[in-house]
Scaffold this active site. Structure first.
Site, PDB file in Angstrom:
ATOM      1  N   SER A  72      23.303   1.015 -19.692  1.00 63.04           N
ATOM      2  CA  SER A  72      23.250   1.667 -18.387  1.00 63.04           C
ATOM      3  C   SER A  72      23.670   3.129 -18.498  1.00 63.04           C
ATOM      4  CB  SER A  72      24.171   0.930 -17.412  1.00 63.04           C
ATOM      5  OG  SER A  72      24.189   1.593 -16.167  1.00 63.04           O
ATOM      6  N   GLY A  73      23.216   3.912 -17.536  1.00 61.29           N
ATOM      7  CA  GLY A  73      23.659   5.297 -17.434  1.00 61.29           C
ATOM      8  C   GLY A  73      24.765   5.468 -16.410  1.00 61.29           C
ATOM      9  N   HIS A  74      25.319   4.336 -15.949  1.00 59.62           N
ATOM     10  CA  HIS A  74      26.313   4.392 -14.871  1.00 59.62           C
ATOM     11  C   HIS A  74      27.663   3.864 -15.344  1.00 59.62           C
ATOM     12  CE1 HIS A  74      23.194   5.234 -11.837  1.00 59.62           C
ATOM     13  NE2 HIS A  74      22.445   4.444 -12.592  1.00 59.62           N
ATOM     14  N   GLY A  92       0.781  -1.225   0.000  1.00 62.55           N
ATOM     15  CA  GLY A  92       0.000   0.000   0.000  1.00 62.55           C
ATOM     16  C   GLY A  92       0.810   1.271   0.000  1.00 62.55           C
ATOM     17  N   ASP A 125      29.761   7.552  -7.811  1.00 67.11           N
ATOM     18  CA  ASP A 125      28.726   6.583  -8.157  1.00 67.11           C
ATOM     19  C   ASP A 125      29.316   5.172  -8.182  1.00 67.11           C
ATOM     20  OD1 ASP A 125      26.640   5.184  -9.340  1.00 67.11           O
ATOM     21  OD2 ASP A 125      26.773   6.205 -11.268  1.00 67.11           O
ATOM     22  N   ASP A 173      25.293  10.587 -10.523  1.00 70.85           N
ATOM     23  CA  ASP A 173      25.267   9.431 -11.429  1.00 70.85           C
ATOM     24  C   ASP A 173      25.939   9.852 -12.737  1.00 70.85           C
ATOM     25  OD1 ASP A 173      23.827   8.193  -9.481  1.00 70.85           O
ATOM     26  OD2 ASP A 173      21.966   8.029 -10.617  1.00 70.85           O
ATOM     27  N   HIS A 229      16.341  12.285 -12.198  1.00 73.21           N
ATOM     28  CA  HIS A 229      15.748  10.976 -11.936  1.00 73.21           C
ATOM     29  C   HIS A 229      15.075  10.958 -10.562  1.00 73.21           C
ATOM     30  CE1 HIS A 229      18.403   8.682 -15.048  1.00 73.21           C
ATOM     31  NE2 HIS A 229      17.241   9.057 -15.550  1.00 73.21           N
ATOM     32  N   HIS A 282      20.658  15.631 -11.012  1.00 71.35           N
ATOM     33  CA  HIS A 282      19.885  15.350 -12.232  1.00 71.35           C
ATOM     34  C   HIS A 282      18.454  14.987 -11.862  1.00 71.35           C
ATOM     35  CE1 HIS A 282      21.298  11.365 -10.985  1.00 71.35           C
ATOM     36  NE2 HIS A 282      20.290  10.831 -11.681  1.00 71.35           N
TER      37      HIS A 282
END
Length: 563
Positions: free
Chosen positions: A372-374, A54, A201, A169, A81, A79
């Site tokens: 990936s963005g990493h 919930g 990161d 990131d 996200h 950023h």
């Protein structure tokens, strides 16, 4: 030499306090404190776990900020996200201070503020290369980095103790979609000038080599679109504007119209289009109601649901419950994301449901539909080598990621005492010659459920889990208001246990158990109600467990009536 009785002045120290984003994926938030000044980097959220039924959202515990609200000088956002901005409407509203971020980042935050009717927060747009002075202690420079959303920046935070680099990131992508390459030169220059600490990161530290360029995904889209004969449905993170642009570009090339489905997909794309970060040619964008006017080979749908979220567009399509679109065997469904840790089962469930429809389902293990963005290991090594920090604190990752990143730093020549793996809420103190831990501050999670923030606690979650696993049995007892004697009941009602009819052995047995408990009391006064309820609850629970070996939540209800 005799002492003059004076104490040496305390060495100036910078405090770094991670309130989220360490030992976990999500709700990134780090406090930087010097003297009377505090700046906060990122205000993120995370998905609720299966043990939080919930719950809509999880944000960091900000008790420490509450106690020091008057000292907060700014929120610095790396950023847009959700794991970096999702907590802003809840936390920044409570402890107001100016917010700094790039254009798209602040546009997404502003949209959240409007939804929450917050209009008194100062939003300051910055660009990579900009420098700002915050309070009396902080100079902040914003540095361009690559990521999976436009406007991502790292920060060089200069204090009287020295300069701290916080990467946010990032990845090293030499062919980004927006053609704005990471500013490695500035990282190198900072390394020459001297970096006292690096926070970096850690998400992809386990992966060797380099992260592929986002353009690889665009090439894959072109190949898949070329083969598709029916509709194409692409599920992805709505905030990955560069990915959305590549889908649009492929749709234009293969003469298809584009439809956006899912609240966040529509909202983020609308904001990105207004800022010029997303370009959809005129006449290409359809509403869901217009899809049926075109042939299947003219349609591309972009939707939310790449993480298997139960109420997302893709999940409802897979279940055949979406109001506007039902999956066909002729459809190609592309899941352009990798599951966030903890979401693997949900994503697998959706893929299996889609497969049962006969659709052609493409996901990461079948084609390069996601990168990936990493940063991977070699990119992380590059940032370490360029910045040459005196101290290193790995952030943005689960425990294993932080430990692997610490080992990577040591493999590059850093000593054990110069590398610290942080715990959430730890006060990390840095002076020019030392890094140490000076205790902890309150930390943990705050649950957002509807309009309630923090009002769902451990007891409520335990009750929800109990209800979800064992169901509910209600015993209703009516007593005479004047005499205090039982005049009717107990009546038994069951939900989520078994279907109970009045004549069932279970209902009758529970009724008898409740009566037996009531027989120990004569006149029932209001002051006795808790004692009576506890006796009824214990008696009914013992009977039900003995009868069916289940332990439902038993809720006795006493009602007063004029008889």
């Amino acid at each position: 030499m005799a002492s003059n009785g004076r104490k040496k002045p305390a060495l100036p120290r910078l405090r770094i306090i991670p309130l989220g984003g360490v030992g976990e994926i999500g709700k990134n938030m780090t406090v930087f404190e010097y003297g009377d000044d505090i700046v906060v980097v990122d205000v993120g959220s995370m998905f609720p776990g299966e043990e939080m039924p919930g719950v809509d959202l999880v944000i960091p515990d900000t008790t420490y900020l509450q106690k020091n609200a008057s000292r907060i000088r700014a929120y610095l956002i790396t950023h847009g996200h959700e794991d970096h901005i999702g907590g802003t409407p809840y936390i920044v509203k409570q402890y107001p201070a100016p917010v700094y971020g790039t254009r798209l980042t602040l546009a997404l935050i502003e949209h959240k503020f409007k939804e929450h009717k917050i209009n008194d927060i100062q939003l300051n747009v910055i660009k990579p290369g900009d420098r700002i002075h915050v309070g009396n202690s902080f100079d902040v420079e914003f540095i361009k980095v690559g990521h999976s959303i436009a406007g991502a920046v790292a920060m060089a935070i200069t204090t009287p103790v020295g300069t701290v680099v916080h990467t946010g990131d990032f990845k090293v992508d030499f062919t980004p979609i927006d053609e704005q390459v990471i500013d490695l030169g500035r990282f190198a220059q900072l390394g020459k000038e001297g970096v006292i600490a690096l926070l970096a990161d850690s998400t992809n530290v386990e992966r060797p080599g380099y992260t592929m360029s986002e353009r690889h995904v665009g090439e894959t889209f072109m190949n898949l679109f070329d083969k598709a004969e029916g509709r194409i449905i692409v599920a992805m993170f709505s905030s990955n504007v560069h990915r959305v642009q590549q889908v649009v570009d492929a749709a234009v090339r293969y003469n298809r119209k584009v439809c956006l489905i899912g609240r966040s997909m529509i909202n983020v794309s609308k904001v990105a289009m207004q800022l010029g970060e997303l370009r959809i040619p005129e006449g290409r964008l359809l509403t869901p109601d217009e899809i049926d006017r075109y042939d299947d080979n003219e349609i591309v749908v972009m939707t939310t649901g790449s993480q298997g979220e139960s109420m997302s567009g893709l999940s409802r399509m897979a279940l055949g419950e979406h109001a506007k679109l039902e999956i066909k065997a002729s459809d190609m469904v592309i899941i352009s994301a990798t599951p966030i840790p903890g979401n693997e089962k949900s994503v697998s469930r959706v893929i299996n449901l889609l497969m049962k429809t006969g659709a052609n389902v493409i996901y990461e293990s079948l084609a390069e539909v996601h990168v990936s963005g990493h940063a991977c290991r070699e990119e992380l090594k590059l940032i370490h080598t360029l910045t040459k920090p005196k101290y290193f604190i790995p952030v943005h990752g689960e425990a294993r990621h932080l430990h692997h990143h610490a080992r990577l730093a040591k493999s590059l020549g850093m000593s054990d005492e110069c590398v610290h793996i942080p715990d959430q809420g730890e006060i990390i103190e840095i002076s020019k010659n030392k890094m140490s831990v000076a205790g902890t501050v309150p930390n943990g999670i705050v649950l957002v459920d509807g309009l309630g923030v923090g009002d769902v606690g451990t007891v409520v979650l335990r009750d929800r889990m109990h209800l979800s696993q064992d169901g509910l049995l209600i015993a209703v007892i009516c007593i005479d208001k004047k005499s205090g004697m039982v005049v009717s009941g107990p009546d038994i009602v069951s939900r989520g246990l078994v279907y109970v009819r009045e004549s069932d052995d279970l209902a009758e047995g529970a009724r008898i158990a409740a009566r037996n408990a009531l027989s120990n009391f004569g006149r029932i006064n209001p002051g006795d109600w808790n004692q009576v309820k506890n006796a009824v609850r214990d008696s009914v629970q013992r009977f039900v467990y003995g009868h069916i070996k289940r332990s439902p939540m038993v809720l006795p209800i006493i009602m007063e009536v004029d008889h």
